[in-house]
Design a protein around this motif. Structure first.
Motif, short mmCIF file in Angstrom:
data_model
loop_
_atom_site.label_atom_id
_atom_site.label_comp_id
_atom_site.label_asym_id
_atom_site.label_seq_id
_atom_site.Cartn_x
_atom_site.Cartn_y
_atom_site.Cartn_z
N THR A 1 0.84 -1.20 0.00
CA THR A 1 0.00 0.00 0.00
C THR A 1 0.88 1.25 0.00
O THR A 1 1.84 1.34 0.77
CB THR A 1 -0.93 0.03 1.23
OG1 THR A 1 -1.72 -1.16 1.25
CG2 THR A 1 -1.84 1.25 1.19
N TYR A 2 0.51 2.20 -0.86
CA TYR A 2 1.31 3.42 -0.98
C TYR A 2 0.54 4.59 -0.40
O TYR A 2 -0.67 4.74 -0.62
CB TYR A 2 1.64 3.71 -2.44
CG TYR A 2 2.34 5.04 -2.66
CD1 TYR A 2 3.70 5.17 -2.42
CD2 TYR A 2 1.63 6.16 -3.10
CE1 TYR A 2 4.35 6.39 -2.61
CE2 TYR A 2 2.26 7.37 -3.30
CZ TYR A 2 3.62 7.48 -3.06
OH TYR A 2 4.25 8.68 -3.24
N SER A 3 1.22 5.43 0.34
CA SER A 3 0.63 6.65 0.90
C SER A 3 1.47 7.84 0.43
O SER A 3 2.67 7.92 0.73
CB SER A 3 0.60 6.59 2.43
OG SER A 3 0.06 7.78 2.97
N TRP A 4 0.82 8.76 -0.32
CA TRP A 4 1.55 9.90 -0.88
C TRP A 4 1.97 10.84 0.24
O TRP A 4 1.21 11.09 1.18
CB TRP A 4 0.67 10.64 -1.88
CG TRP A 4 1.40 11.75 -2.59
CD1 TRP A 4 2.33 11.62 -3.56
CD2 TRP A 4 1.23 13.16 -2.37
NE1 TRP A 4 2.77 12.86 -3.97
CE2 TRP A 4 2.11 13.83 -3.25
CE3 TRP A 4 0.43 13.90 -1.51
CZ2 TRP A 4 2.21 15.20 -3.31
CZ3 TRP A 4 0.53 15.29 -1.56
CH2 TRP A 4 1.41 15.92 -2.45
N ARG A 5 3.18 11.37 0.14
CA ARG A 5 3.73 12.24 1.17
C ARG A 5 3.99 13.64 0.62
O ARG A 5 4.72 13.80 -0.36
CB ARG A 5 5.05 11.67 1.72
CG ARG A 5 4.88 10.35 2.48
CD ARG A 5 6.22 9.85 2.99
NE ARG A 5 7.13 9.51 1.90
CZ ARG A 5 8.41 9.88 1.85
NH1 ARG A 5 8.91 10.63 2.81
NH2 ARG A 5 9.17 9.51 0.85
N PHE A 6 3.39 14.62 1.27
CA PHE A 6 3.68 16.00 0.92
C PHE A 6 5.04 16.43 1.47
O PHE A 6 5.81 17.12 0.81
CB PHE A 6 2.59 16.92 1.48
CG PHE A 6 2.89 18.40 1.31
CD1 PHE A 6 2.54 19.06 0.14
CD2 PHE A 6 3.54 19.11 2.31
CE1 PHE A 6 2.83 20.41 -0.02
CE2 PHE A 6 3.82 20.46 2.15
CZ PHE A 6 3.46 21.11 0.99
N PHE A 7 5.29 16.02 2.72
CA PHE A 7 6.53 16.44 3.39
C PHE A 7 7.67 15.52 2.97
O PHE A 7 7.81 14.40 3.45
CB PHE A 7 6.35 16.42 4.91
CG PHE A 7 5.35 17.42 5.39
CD1 PHE A 7 5.68 18.77 5.46
CD2 PHE A 7 4.07 17.03 5.75
CE1 PHE A 7 4.75 19.71 5.90
CE2 PHE A 7 3.15 17.95 6.20
CZ PHE A 7 3.48 19.29 6.27
N ARG A 8 8.45 16.03 2.02
CA ARG A 8 9.63 15.35 1.52
C ARG A 8 10.79 16.33 1.57
O ARG A 8 10.55 17.55 1.67
CB ARG A 8 9.39 14.86 0.08
CG ARG A 8 8.08 14.11 -0.09
CD ARG A 8 8.04 13.37 -1.41
NE ARG A 8 8.18 14.21 -2.58
CZ ARG A 8 7.17 14.82 -3.20
NH1 ARG A 8 5.95 14.68 -2.73
NH2 ARG A 8 7.37 15.55 -4.28
N PRO A 9 12.02 15.88 1.52
CA PRO A 9 13.14 16.82 1.67
C PRO A 9 13.06 18.04 0.77
O PRO A 9 13.19 19.18 1.24
CB PRO A 9 14.35 15.94 1.35
CG PRO A 9 13.95 14.57 1.78
CD PRO A 9 12.48 14.48 1.45
N SER B 1 10.45 19.31 -0.94
CA SER B 1 9.27 20.15 -0.70
C SER B 1 9.43 20.95 0.59
O SER B 1 9.00 22.10 0.68
CB SER B 1 8.00 19.30 -0.66
OG SER B 1 8.05 18.37 0.41
N ILE B 2 10.04 20.36 1.60
CA ILE B 2 10.29 21.07 2.86
C ILE B 2 11.27 22.22 2.64
O ILE B 2 11.07 23.34 3.14
CB ILE B 2 10.82 20.11 3.93
CG1 ILE B 2 9.73 19.09 4.32
CG2 ILE B 2 11.30 20.87 5.16
CD1 ILE B 2 10.20 18.03 5.28
N VAL B 3 12.33 21.97 1.87
CA VAL B 3 13.33 23.02 1.60
C VAL B 3 12.68 24.17 0.85
O VAL B 3 12.86 25.35 1.20
CB VAL B 3 14.51 22.44 0.81
CG1 VAL B 3 15.41 23.57 0.31
CG2 VAL B 3 15.31 21.47 1.67
N TYR B 4 11.91 23.87 -0.20
CA TYR B 4 11.26 24.92 -0.97
C TYR B 4 10.30 25.72 -0.09
O TYR B 4 10.26 26.96 -0.15
CB TYR B 4 10.50 24.33 -2.16
CG TYR B 4 11.38 23.73 -3.23
CD1 TYR B 4 12.63 24.24 -3.51
CD2 TYR B 4 10.95 22.62 -3.96
CE1 TYR B 4 13.44 23.68 -4.49
CE2 TYR B 4 11.76 22.05 -4.94
CZ TYR B 4 13.00 22.58 -5.20
OH TYR B 4 13.79 22.02 -6.17
N ALA B 5 9.49 25.03 0.69
CA ALA B 5 8.52 25.71 1.55
C ALA B 5 9.20 26.58 2.59
O ALA B 5 8.77 27.71 2.86
CB ALA B 5 7.60 24.69 2.22
#
Length: 489
Positions: A335-343, A345-349
Motif C-alpha cells: 500500500t502506498y501513501s503519498w507524502r507531501f513532506f519530503r526533503p 518540498s520542505i526546503v522549498y517551503a
C-alpha cells in the motif's frame, strides 16, 4: 523503353525535418476540465478587473489600485507603494514566485503549465472561439481539408475576428496596468493616446494573436525552457499524469460482441485504443508512451479516459495523476501513501517562508524617509583661506508621505564639523541645517561640510549624516567620509 532498359523510379529526397502537425484538441467534460475552467475564469477576472479598481491615496497620487507607473516611477499595489530604490522587494517577490513554481513542480509536475500559465489560459480561450465557429475536432479537421467555399470563408473570418477582438482587449488589459485605465480607454477611443500607448497596445495585442492563435502548443514544446528544467525538480513521489501499462496493455480495439473475459484471456488489457486521450490533449502527445517533458499535466486525458472506462463498465484511473513510487509500490503488492513532506518540498517551503517573512518584516518596518549621500570626487577637498577644510556632497531625501516635510540635518563623527546647504539661509546655525521635501518626492540639495584642519587627523575620516523629521520625529542616517590631506602634510 524501346531498348528494353528499366526505368527506376525517383527516390524522394531524404529529410531530417518533419513539419509540425496541427493539433485540434477535442472538447471533453470531467473533473479536471471543470477545474481548469474555474481556474481560468478566476485568473481572467483578476487580470481584466484589477486595473479598474479605484484606490484613493490622497494628494496627487494615482487612484488606480494596481498601477506600475513608469513615469513617476512607482509601483502601486493597493496600499503598498514601492519606490525605485526599493527594487529589492520586486526581487524578493520574483524569488518567492520561482520557489513556488519549484514547489508546485516537485509536487505535481507541470501543473502550473496546465492550470495557471497565461499562455495556457489564452490558448484555451482561443481554442474555444475556434470551436464556436468551426465545430469540434472532427469537424475542424474536415473543414481544413475541404476546398474553400463561402461557408468555410465565413467560418474562418468569424474565428479570426473573435481572435482579434480578444487580442485587442488583452492588449488594452496589459497597457492598463501601466497607465490610468479609464483615461487610456478614452484616449485610445478618441485617438488621443500617446505614441508609446499605441505602440505597446499593438505589441501586446499582436503577440497575443500570434502566440495563442498560431503557435499554441509549439510555445510549450519548443520555446518555453521549463520542460527542460522541470526534470531536475521532480522526484519519484511527484504526481504526474501517467498511464497504467500493467492494466491497460496489450491494447487493442474491442468488438461489441467480445466480452472482457475473452479479451483478457487473449492477453489484452483495459485500454481499447480509442485514442481519446490523444485527441483531447492540447499539446497532441500520447501519454501512453511514457512520461514526457511536453506533458503540461492538465488532466484532460484523465477526463477522456475515465469517461471511456465508465462507458465500458470498468474502473476509472487507467490514466491518472500518479507517482513512480506509487506504481512501484503497488507492483510489489504493498500500500502506498503519498507524502507531501519530503526533503525538497520542505526546503522549498521553508525558503519561501523565510524570504517572504523577511520581506514582510522589512516592509512593515521600512522608514517613511530615505536619504542618499554622494560625496564629490573632484576635488577631493578644498582648503579654505581661514585654514579649514571643506568637502562637498549631493544630498537626496525621499519623502514617502503625502504631506510636505521639514527636516533637521546634522553630522557626527568629526569634531567641529559645520553643515551648510547651498541656497539656504547663511545665517542659520552652522552645526546643522533645515531642509524640506514636497509630498511623495525626492528633494536634492548641495551640502558643504567644513571642519578645522587641526581636527582632521587622517586622510579619510568616517562621517555620518543624520536627518530628523521635525514633525513626526522619524529619523534616518547615512555613513560617508570626510577627506583631507594625508597625515603629516
Amino acid at each position: 523503353m524501346p531498348d528494353g532498359s528499366i526505368v527506376q523510379p525517383e527516390k524522394a529526397p531524404l529529410t531530417l525535418f518533419e513539419s509540425q502537425k496541427k493539433v485540434h484538441p477535442k472538447a471533453v467534460k470531467g473533473v479536471y476540465r471543470r477545474l481548469k475552467t474555474l481556474t481560468f475564469a478566476v485568473l481572467l477576472a483578476l487580470f481584466f478587473i484589477a486595473p479598474w479598481i479605484r484606490w484613493e491615496r490622497g494628494g496627487d497620487a494615482p487612484a488606480q489600485a494596481v498601477l506600475f507607473d513608469l513615469t513617476t516611477p512607482r509601483f502601486f499595489i493597493f496600499w503598498i507603494e514601492i519606490w525605485p530604490q526599493e527594487i529589492y522587494y520586486l526581487t524578493g517577490i520574483l524569488i518567492v514566485a520561482a520557489l513556488g513554481l519549484f514547489l508546485a513542480t516537485a509536487l505535481a509536475g507541470r501543473v502550473w503549465c496546465g492550470f495557471a500559465c497565461p499562455h495556457t489560459v489564452w490558448t484555451d480561450l482561443f481554442v474555444w472561439i475556434e470551436r464556436v465557429f468551426e465545430g469540434d475536432r472532427a469537424e475542424r479537421i474536415r473543414g481544413d481539408k475541404a476546398p474553400w467555399t463561402a461557408r468555410k470563408l465565413l467560418r474562418k473570418t468569424g474565428k479570426h475576428a473573435g481572435w482579434i477582438a480578444l487580442s485587442l482587449v488583452t492588449g488594452f488589459g496589459f497597457v492598463a496596468y501601466f497607465t490610468d485605465a479609464p483615461a487610456l480607454a478614452r484616449d485610445l477611443a478618441t485617438f488621443q493616446a500617446s505614441y508609446e500607448s499605441y505602440s505597446f497596445f499593438a505589441l501586446f495585442a499582436g503577440m497575443t494573436y500570434l502566440m495563442a492563435g498560431w503557435t499554441r502548443e509549439q510555445m510549450c514544446m519548443y520555446m518555453c525552457p521549463w520542460p527542460r528544467i522541470q526534470s531536475a525538480m521532480l522526484d519519484e513521489h511527484s504526481l504526474v499524469v501517467t498511464y497504467r501499462a500493467d492494466r491497460g496493455d496489450n491494447r487493442a480495439p474491442k468488438r461489441k460482441s467480445q466480452s472482457w473475459d475473452e479479451r483478457r484471456a487473449q492477453g489484452f488489457g483495459d485500454c481499447i485504443d480509442c485514442g481519446q486521450c490523444v485527441q483531447v490533449c492540447p499539446v497532441g502527445i500520447d501519454v501512453r508512451t511514457g512520461e514526457q517533458a511536453d506533458c503540461i499535466n492538465c488532466g484532460l486525458c484523465v477526463d477522456a479516459c475515465d469517461s471511456i472506462m465508465v462507458a465500458q463498465g470498468l474502473p476509472t484511473k487507467l490514466i491518472a495523476f500518479d507517482s513512480l513510487a506509487a506504481q512501484e509500490t503497488r507492483a510489489q503488492g504493498k500500500t502506498y501513501s503519498w507524502r507531501f513532506f519530503r526533503p525538497r518540498s520542505i526546503v522549498y517551503a521553508l525558503l519561501m517562508l523565510v524570504i517572504g517573512g523577511a520581506m514582510a518584516w522589512s516592509f512593515a518596518l521600512r522608514p517613511r524617509l530615505d536619504i542618499t549621500v554622494l560625496r564629490d570626487r573632484a576635488p577631493l577637498f578644498v582648503a579654505l583661506s581661514d585654514g579649514g577644510l571643506r568637502n562637498a556632497y549631493t544630498f537626496k531625501v525621499a519623502n514617502k508621505t503625502r504631506q510636505p516635510r521639514s527636516y533637521a540635518l546634522t553630522v557626527s563623527g568629526l569634531t567641529g564639523a559645520e553643515v551648510k546647504v547651498v541656497g539656504e539661509d547663511e545665517s542659520a546655525e552652522t552645526h546643522g541645517a533645515t531642509i524640506s521635501a514636497s509630498p511623495d518626492s525626492v528633494a536634492t540639495y548641495r551640502v558643504y561640510v567644513t571642519a578645522p584642519k587641526a581636527n582632521v587627523k587622517a586622510a579619510s575620516t568616517p562621517l555620518t549624516f543624520h536627518l530628523t523629521d521635525t514633525g513626526s520625529k522619524d529619523q534616518d542616517s547615512h555613513a560617508s567620509v570626510f577627506l583631507g590631506p594625508a597625515t603629516g602634510n
